[in-house]
Design an enzyme around this catalytic site. Structure first.
Site, mmCIF file in Angstrom:
data_model
loop_
_atom_site.group_PDB
_atom_site.id
_atom_site.type_symbol
_atom_site.label_atom_id
_atom_site.label_comp_id
_atom_site.label_asym_id
_atom_site.label_seq_id
_atom_site.Cartn_x
_atom_site.Cartn_y
_atom_site.Cartn_z
ATOM 1 N N ARG A 30 -8.591 87.490 91.150
ATOM 2 C CA ARG A 30 -9.273 86.468 91.948
ATOM 3 C C ARG A 30 -10.476 86.923 92.768
ATOM 4 O O ARG A 30 -11.425 86.142 92.891
ATOM 5 C CB ARG A 30 -8.236 85.731 92.802
ATOM 6 N N LYS A 36 -8.356 92.272 81.217
ATOM 7 C CA LYS A 36 -6.894 92.201 81.029
ATOM 8 C C LYS A 36 -6.527 90.801 80.574
ATOM 9 O O LYS A 36 -6.913 89.812 81.190
ATOM 10 C CB LYS A 36 -6.177 92.532 82.344
ATOM 11 N N THR A 54 6.120 94.559 91.606
ATOM 12 C CA THR A 54 5.861 94.499 93.056
ATOM 13 C C THR A 54 6.464 93.238 93.676
ATOM 14 O O THR A 54 6.548 93.118 94.889
ATOM 15 C CB THR A 54 4.345 94.569 93.360
ATOM 16 N N PRO A 64 14.788 99.045 70.908
ATOM 17 C CA PRO A 64 13.706 99.923 70.422
ATOM 18 C C PRO A 64 13.067 99.458 69.114
ATOM 19 O O PRO A 64 11.839 99.444 68.986
ATOM 20 C CB PRO A 64 14.410 101.275 70.250
ATOM 21 N N ASN A 65 13.872 99.050 68.141
ATOM 22 C CA ASN A 65 13.320 98.658 66.841
ATOM 23 C C ASN A 65 12.361 97.467 66.963
ATOM 24 O O ASN A 65 11.284 97.452 66.359
ATOM 25 C CB ASN A 65 14.492 98.322 65.899
ATOM 26 N N ASP A 69 12.687 95.118 74.984
ATOM 27 C CA ASP A 69 13.660 94.641 74.000
ATOM 28 C C ASP A 69 14.310 95.876 73.370
ATOM 29 O O ASP A 69 14.083 96.996 73.849
ATOM 30 C CB ASP A 69 12.948 93.761 72.952
ATOM 31 N N ASP A 101 -1.571 92.801 78.657
ATOM 32 C CA ASP A 101 -0.507 92.948 79.663
ATOM 33 C C ASP A 101 0.669 92.044 79.293
ATOM 34 O O ASP A 101 0.832 90.964 79.847
ATOM 35 C CB ASP A 101 -1.117 92.562 81.028
ATOM 36 N N LEU A 102 1.471 92.496 78.314
ATOM 37 C CA LEU A 102 2.582 91.661 77.843
ATOM 38 C C LEU A 102 3.948 92.207 78.275
ATOM 39 O O LEU A 102 4.970 91.572 78.016
ATOM 40 C CB LEU A 102 2.533 91.521 76.311
ATOM 41 N N LYS A 103 3.984 93.383 78.864
ATOM 42 C CA LYS A 103 5.219 93.946 79.453
ATOM 43 C C LYS A 103 6.424 93.803 78.532
ATOM 44 O O LYS A 103 7.413 93.123 78.858
ATOM 45 C CB LYS A 103 5.526 93.292 80.807
HETATM 46 O O1 C5P Z 1 -5.871 87.816 91.316
HETATM 47 P P1 C5P Z 1 -5.276 89.172 91.521
HETATM 48 O O2 C5P Z 1 -6.309 90.245 91.823
HETATM 49 O O3 C5P Z 1 -4.142 89.166 92.512
HETATM 50 O O4 C5P Z 1 -4.672 89.547 90.078
HETATM 51 C C1 C5P Z 1 -3.931 90.705 89.847
HETATM 52 C C2 C5P Z 1 -3.476 90.744 88.416
HETATM 53 O O5 C5P Z 1 -2.592 91.835 88.253
HETATM 54 C C3 C5P Z 1 -2.709 89.512 87.947
HETATM 55 O O6 C5P Z 1 -2.978 89.345 86.544
HETATM 56 C C4 C5P Z 1 -1.262 89.898 88.167
HETATM 57 O O7 C5P Z 1 -0.391 89.239 87.298
HETATM 58 C C5 C5P Z 1 -1.296 91.380 87.849
HETATM 59 N N1 C5P Z 1 -0.228 92.171 88.453
HETATM 60 C C6 C5P Z 1 -0.009 92.236 89.819
HETATM 61 N N2 C5P Z 1 1.009 92.988 90.324
HETATM 62 C C7 C5P Z 1 1.791 93.681 89.499
HETATM 63 C C8 C5P Z 1 1.579 93.652 88.120
HETATM 64 C C9 C5P Z 1 0.540 92.864 87.628
HETATM 65 O O8 C5P Z 1 -0.724 91.621 90.579
HETATM 66 N N3 C5P Z 1 2.748 94.456 90.004
#
Ligand code: C5P
Length: 231
Positions: free
Chosen positions: A211, A32, A119, A66-67, A64, A59-61
């Protein structure tokens, strides 16, 4: 190795990322790439990781009109990524436009996922700041259903929400879940977490692990442990 364990490469530079990936001599983990690395290094890092034979979740989420999202998705799709995401809060029209933008001339496209509620958003802030009533769980289900109606493949959610999403949207609707920790490892700043094996039992199709692998003394061993526990 074909596994649904995705390593979150949350590194600050291409150099650090390649040094990390070089440790994997035989396996080619699904990786990712998030905003930090993409904004620092640009599309070249995606091309290089793709060239090295890894699958990529970008993972750029996006969120904006639609166009704009449609055109941005077309650019990202041309990078040969395998998975990408957007915010369901951008509406169904935005999600449908994203799908169109992502679809290549030959009809193929990356997996498209929606982020429901981050989250990091508490129920209290969702009520008071976003003016969304009801529970986070109801909101996650509603957004997941909107994403499904727009034709998306699944959602990014907490592993603890994966079962609920599957119940609401059906088994084929994908759940991709961060918040994964080994039973004996540090929690860091994550709150709603579970282990790879429990995530599998609850219904995660893919787990995103940062991590516990990237900060491990032996990242390859930690990755292989994750793959085994999630299998
Ligand atoms: O290091 P860790 O296992 O916590 O990394 C989780 C990854 O998932 C990170 O890149 C974090 O930004 C991403 N993420 C998250 N919770 C979300 C969405 C994405 O931890 N709700």
């Amino acid at each position: 190795m074909n596994s649904n364990v995705i390593i979150a490469c949350d590194f600050a530079s291409a150099k650090e990322t390649y040094a990390f990936l070089d440790r994997f001599a035989e396996e080619k983990p699904f990786v990712k790439i998030g905003m930090e690395l993409f904004y620092a290094e640009g599309p070249s890092i995606v091309r290089e990781i793709h060239r090295r034979g890894h699958k990529i979740f970008l993972d750029l989420k996006l969120h904006d009109i639609p166009n704009t999202v449609q055109k941005a998705m077309a650019v990202l799709s041309s990078l040969d990524i395998d998975m990408v995401n957007l915010h369901a809060a951008g509406t169904k029209a935005m999600m449908e436009a994203a799908l169109q933008g992502l679809t290549r001339e030959d009809g193929t496209r990356p997996i498209l996922l929606a982020v429901t509620q981050l989250t990091s958003t508490s129920e209290m802030r969702m009520h008071e700041e976003l003016l969304i009533n009801g529970s986070i769980r109801d909101c996650v289900c509603h957004y997941a259903q909107m994403a499904q109606e727009a034709g998306l493949d699944g959602v990014v959610c907490s592993p603890l929400e994966a079962g609920m999403v599957k119940k609401h949207c059906g088994k084929a609707f994908l759940t991709v879940t961060p918040g994964i920790r080994f039973a004996d490892s540090r929690v860091d700043d994550q709150v709603r977490i579970t282990t790879p094996s429990r995530a599998k039992e609850i219904g995660s199709d893919f787990i995103v692990v940062g991590r516990p692998i990237t900060a491990a003394a032996d990242p390859v061993a930690a990755y292989l442990r994750c793959v085994e526990e999630f299998a």
